[in-house]
Write a protein that holds these residues in place. Structure first.
Motif, PDB file in Angstrom:
ATOM      1  N   MET A 202      38.396  32.051  37.090  1.00 58.58           N
ATOM      2  CA  MET A 202      39.349  31.969  36.431  1.00 58.58           C
ATOM      3  C   MET A 202      39.673  30.861  35.746  1.00 58.58           C
ATOM      4  O   MET A 202      40.384  30.635  34.540  1.00 58.58           O
TER       5      MET A 202
ATOM      6  N   ALA B  11      45.244  36.202  38.217  1.00 54.80           N
ATOM      7  CA  ALA B  11      44.186  36.352  37.970  1.00 54.80           C
ATOM      8  C   ALA B  11      43.487  37.392  38.688  1.00 54.80           C
ATOM      9  O   ALA B  11      43.568  37.393  40.069  1.00 54.80           O
TER      10      ALA B  11
ATOM     11  N   CYS C 122      36.852  38.542  34.265  1.00 63.27           N
ATOM     12  CA  CYS C 122      38.083  38.081  35.186  1.00 63.27           C
ATOM     13  C   CYS C 122      39.296  38.408  34.316  1.00 63.27           C
ATOM     14  O   CYS C 122      39.210  38.058  33.205  1.00 63.27           O
TER      15      CYS C 122
ATOM     16  N   VAL D  45      43.323  38.022  33.364  1.00 66.46           N
ATOM     17  CA  VAL D  45      44.187  37.114  33.534  1.00 66.46           C
ATOM     18  C   VAL D  45      45.436  37.835  32.963  1.00 66.46           C
ATOM     19  O   VAL D  45      45.416  38.035  31.530  1.00 66.46           O
TER      20      VAL D  45
END
Length: 254
Positions: free
Chosen positions: A117, A162, A223, A225
């Motif tokens: 993140m 995240a 990842c 977010v």
């Protein structure tokens, strides 16, 4: 006298994001325990030994490393990213907690690293500029009902989120369900960042509003977010958009 047990992270994948402290731990170690792709990121000497295993063998891997460290060997347990974020540091501590007394005497060094993140945030701007949290969507180690509850609570609290382990062949539906849950609370305009392979040659960054976010944009190398209602997108002519969350909260009632 025991050996030393290092627990390191290789970072998100770019060799430049592996810390000098982690590199020093690699140089000082004789045996390396980790998931195949993570160990393969290391440039090991001919006298250093790889003990690679599958992705779901964390506790067995930690126990094997502790046995060798207790026998006087300098051992390195290898994670991706940061070893303390959904990674091997917790498995090693769990093994020590439940293991024999001599494991508690092992010289344990957990080396901080760069987690996904942080790499994604740096590539896109500063989406973690205010309060945030990290949640794994994998229900291998916790019930899906708990994940749903946490998603609702943190979105209601106005945190940037995240999401780790967003999707896999065995779990193709959970990211889509997570988006549905977040749309119950968050504005459709909330920015969502799909950060894949941050810092690697196959890196891909995509920003879209939550109302349009689709699970198929992600894979296990991504990842995701999700911004808060305060997160902003700055359009820049000829350059990628910047995404950031202001340091100051305008609506003090949230």
């Amino acid at each position: 006298m025991t050996g030393k047990l290092f627990v390191i992270g290789t970072g998100p994948g770019n060799p430049d994001q592996m810390t000098p402290e982690a590199l020093n731990a690699v140089a000082a170690s004789t045996e390396f325990f980790g998931y195949f792709p993570y160990i393969d990121r290391l440039n090991l000497r001919s006298d250093q030994i790889k003990v690679a295993s599958d992705n779901r063998e964390e506790l067995n891997r930690a126990q094997a490393a502790l046995i060798r460290a207790a026998a006087g060997i300098n051992v390195c347990v290898v994670s991706g990213g940061d070893p303390g974020v959904f990674a091997m540091a917790a498995a090693v501590c769990e093994a020590i907690d439940a293991g024999p007394d001599d494991w508690k005497s092992v010289d344990l060094v957990i080396v901080p690293g760069v987690t996904a993140m942080l790499a994604v945030a740096a590539r896109i701007g500063a989406p973690l500029g205010h309060d945030f949290c990290a949640i794994s969507l994998s229900d291998n180690l916790k019930p899906w009902e708990i994940i749903e509850k946490r998603l609702r609570l943190v979105s209601e609290a106005g945190l940037v989120i995240a999401l780790y382990n967003p999707i896999s062949k065995a779990r193709p539906w959970q990211l889509g369900k997570a988006f549905e849950i977040l749309r119950e609370t968050l504005p459709a305009t909330t920015p969502v960042i799909f950060g894949r392979a941050a810092g690697r040659p196959d890196e891909h960054m995509l920003v879209m509003p939550l109302g349009d976010a689709a699970a198929e944009r992600a894979d296990m190398a991504t990842c995701v977010v999700i911004g808060s209602p305060e997160t902003r997108v700055i359009a820049r002519p000829g350059l990628p958009d910047l995404v950031y969350t202001p340091r100051f909260l305008k609506d003090a009632s949230r």
